[in-house]
Design a protein around this motif. Sequence first.
Motif, PDB file in Angstrom:
ATOM      1  N   GLU A   7       0.828  -1.207   0.000  1.00 20.12           N
ATOM      2  CA  GLU A   7       0.000   0.000   0.000  1.00 20.12           C
ATOM      3  C   GLU A   7       0.860   1.254   0.000  1.00 20.12           C
ATOM      4  O   GLU A   7       0.564   2.216  -0.715  1.00 20.12           O
ATOM      5  CB  GLU A   7      -0.941   0.001   1.200  1.00 20.12           C
ATOM      6  CG  GLU A   7      -2.089  -0.969   1.060  1.00 20.12           C
ATOM      7  CD  GLU A   7      -3.047  -0.926   2.230  1.00 20.12           C
ATOM      8  OE1 GLU A   7      -2.899  -0.056   3.120  1.00 20.12           O
ATOM      9  OE2 GLU A   7      -3.959  -1.770   2.257  1.00 20.12           O
ATOM     10  N   GLN A  41     -10.124   8.066  -2.296  1.00 23.00           N
ATOM     11  CA  GLN A  41      -9.910   6.624  -2.412  1.00 23.00           C
ATOM     12  C   GLN A  41      -8.465   6.186  -2.171  1.00 23.00           C
ATOM     13  O   GLN A  41      -8.172   4.994  -2.227  1.00 23.00           O
ATOM     14  CB  GLN A  41     -10.339   6.154  -3.808  1.00 23.00           C
ATOM     15  CG  GLN A  41     -11.802   6.341  -4.098  1.00 23.00           C
ATOM     16  CD  GLN A  41     -12.669   5.434  -3.249  1.00 23.00           C
ATOM     17  OE1 GLN A  41     -12.289   4.326  -2.902  1.00 23.00           O
ATOM     18  NE2 GLN A  41     -13.837   5.913  -2.898  1.00 23.00           N
ATOM     19  N   SER A  44      -7.822   3.196  -0.071  1.00 23.60           N
ATOM     20  CA  SER A  44      -8.517   1.963  -0.431  1.00 23.60           C
ATOM     21  C   SER A  44      -7.573   1.018  -1.169  1.00 23.60           C
ATOM     22  O   SER A  44      -7.009   1.371  -2.205  1.00 23.60           O
ATOM     23  CB  SER A  44      -9.718   2.297  -1.324  1.00 23.60           C
ATOM     24  OG  SER A  44     -10.170   1.152  -1.997  1.00 23.60           O
ATOM     25  N   SER A  45      -7.425  -0.188  -0.645  1.00 23.68           N
ATOM     26  CA  SER A  45      -6.569  -1.182  -1.303  1.00 23.68           C
ATOM     27  C   SER A  45      -7.046  -1.478  -2.717  1.00 23.68           C
ATOM     28  O   SER A  45      -6.236  -1.665  -3.627  1.00 23.68           O
ATOM     29  CB  SER A  45      -6.537  -2.479  -0.496  1.00 23.68           C
ATOM     30  OG  SER A  45      -5.934  -2.277   0.743  1.00 23.68           O
ATOM     31  N   GLU A  46      -8.358  -1.515  -2.899  1.00 26.12           N
ATOM     32  CA  GLU A  46      -8.905  -1.802  -4.225  1.00 26.12           C
ATOM     33  C   GLU A  46      -8.544  -0.700  -5.219  1.00 26.12           C
ATOM     34  O   GLU A  46      -8.208  -0.976  -6.367  1.00 26.12           O
ATOM     35  CB  GLU A  46     -10.429  -1.976  -4.161  1.00 26.12           C
ATOM     36  CG  GLU A  46     -10.887  -3.196  -3.405  1.00 26.12           C
ATOM     37  CD  GLU A  46     -10.959  -2.975  -1.893  1.00 26.12           C
ATOM     38  OE1 GLU A  46     -10.827  -1.814  -1.430  1.00 26.12           O
ATOM     39  OE2 GLU A  46     -11.134  -3.973  -1.170  1.00 26.12           O
ATOM     40  N   LEU A  49      -4.890  -0.933  -6.037  1.00 24.00           N
ATOM     41  CA  LEU A  49      -4.707  -2.042  -6.969  1.00 24.00           C
ATOM     42  C   LEU A  49      -5.006  -1.581  -8.393  1.00 24.00           C
ATOM     43  O   LEU A  49      -4.262  -1.895  -9.329  1.00 24.00           O
ATOM     44  CB  LEU A  49      -5.615  -3.203  -6.569  1.00 24.00           C
ATOM     45  CG  LEU A  49      -5.501  -4.489  -7.362  1.00 24.00           C
ATOM     46  CD1 LEU A  49      -4.139  -5.132  -7.177  1.00 24.00           C
ATOM     47  CD2 LEU A  49      -6.592  -5.455  -6.930  1.00 24.00           C
ATOM     48  N   ALA A  50      -6.061  -0.795  -8.553  1.00 22.08           N
ATOM     49  CA  ALA A  50      -6.407  -0.268  -9.877  1.00 22.08           C
ATOM     50  C   ALA A  50      -5.316   0.664 -10.404  1.00 22.08           C
ATOM     51  O   ALA A  50      -5.006   0.654 -11.600  1.00 22.08           O
ATOM     52  CB  ALA A  50      -7.747   0.457  -9.820  1.00 22.08           C
ATOM     53  N   ASP A  53      -2.506  -1.596 -11.539  1.00 23.12           N
ATOM     54  CA  ASP A  53      -2.931  -2.263 -12.777  1.00 23.12           C
ATOM     55  C   ASP A  53      -2.801  -1.318 -13.967  1.00 23.12           C
ATOM     56  O   ASP A  53      -2.350  -1.716 -15.039  1.00 23.12           O
ATOM     57  CB  ASP A  53      -4.377  -2.745 -12.672  1.00 23.12           C
ATOM     58  CG  ASP A  53      -4.511  -4.090 -12.003  1.00 23.12           C
ATOM     59  OD1 ASP A  53      -3.508  -4.822 -11.902  1.00 23.12           O
ATOM     60  OD2 ASP A  53      -5.637  -4.419 -11.583  1.00 23.12           O
ATOM     61  N   ARG A  80       1.521  -5.130  -6.549  1.00 20.27           N
ATOM     62  CA  ARG A  80       0.170  -5.476  -6.993  1.00 20.27           C
ATOM     63  C   ARG A  80      -0.239  -6.830  -6.427  1.00 20.27           C
ATOM     64  O   ARG A  80      -1.348  -7.006  -5.939  1.00 20.27           O
ATOM     65  CB  ARG A  80       0.108  -5.504  -8.516  1.00 20.27           C
ATOM     66  CG  ARG A  80      -1.284  -5.749  -9.039  1.00 20.27           C
ATOM     67  CD  ARG A  80      -1.261  -6.473 -10.380  1.00 20.27           C
ATOM     68  NE  ARG A  80      -2.606  -6.697 -10.858  1.00 20.27           N
ATOM     69  CZ  ARG A  80      -3.375  -7.707 -10.437  1.00 20.27           C
ATOM     70  NH1 ARG A  80      -2.940  -8.555  -9.540  1.00 20.27           N
ATOM     71  NH2 ARG A  80      -4.594  -7.860 -10.919  1.00 20.27           N
ATOM     72  N   GLY A  85      -6.574  -9.015  -3.094  1.00 22.55           N
ATOM     73  CA  GLY A  85      -7.206  -9.180  -4.400  1.00 22.55           C
ATOM     74  C   GLY A  85      -6.240  -9.124  -5.563  1.00 22.55           C
ATOM     75  O   GLY A  85      -6.636  -9.251  -6.711  1.00 22.55           O
ATOM     76  N   GLY A  86      -4.962  -8.955  -5.281  1.00 26.01           N
ATOM     77  CA  GLY A  86      -3.984  -8.786  -6.345  1.00 26.01           C
ATOM     78  C   GLY A  86      -3.240 -10.043  -6.745  1.00 26.01           C
ATOM     79  O   GLY A  86      -2.347  -9.988  -7.583  1.00 26.01           O
TER      80      GLY A  86
END
Length: 92
Positions: A7, A41, A44-46, A49-50, A53, A80, A85-86
């Motif tokens: 993170e 955001q 936010s881990s999500e 991640l985006a 990506d 990532r 979720g990565g």
Amino acid sequence: MTPHSAEIFALEALAWMAQDEDVLSLFLNASGSSVADLKAQAQSSEFLLAVLDFILLEDQWVLDCAEACNCDPNMIGLARQALPGGAIVHWT
């Protein structure tokens, strides 16, 4: 790499992205995000991640981000994978 260190690295990558107007504009357009969303955001881990990506989509972005973060380009992919979720999906 731990999820926490991933993170932190992703936040550094986001900072690099924010300094490159072209990449930032492409990310905002592709993700439908606004600058306000980036700020809201960022924890936010999500979302992080985006961000990773997106950077991984273009080899030159990977190299530029790695140079700015003073790290090996492989760190972006490793970070990532370490985020929730990565994990790499194996289809076979």
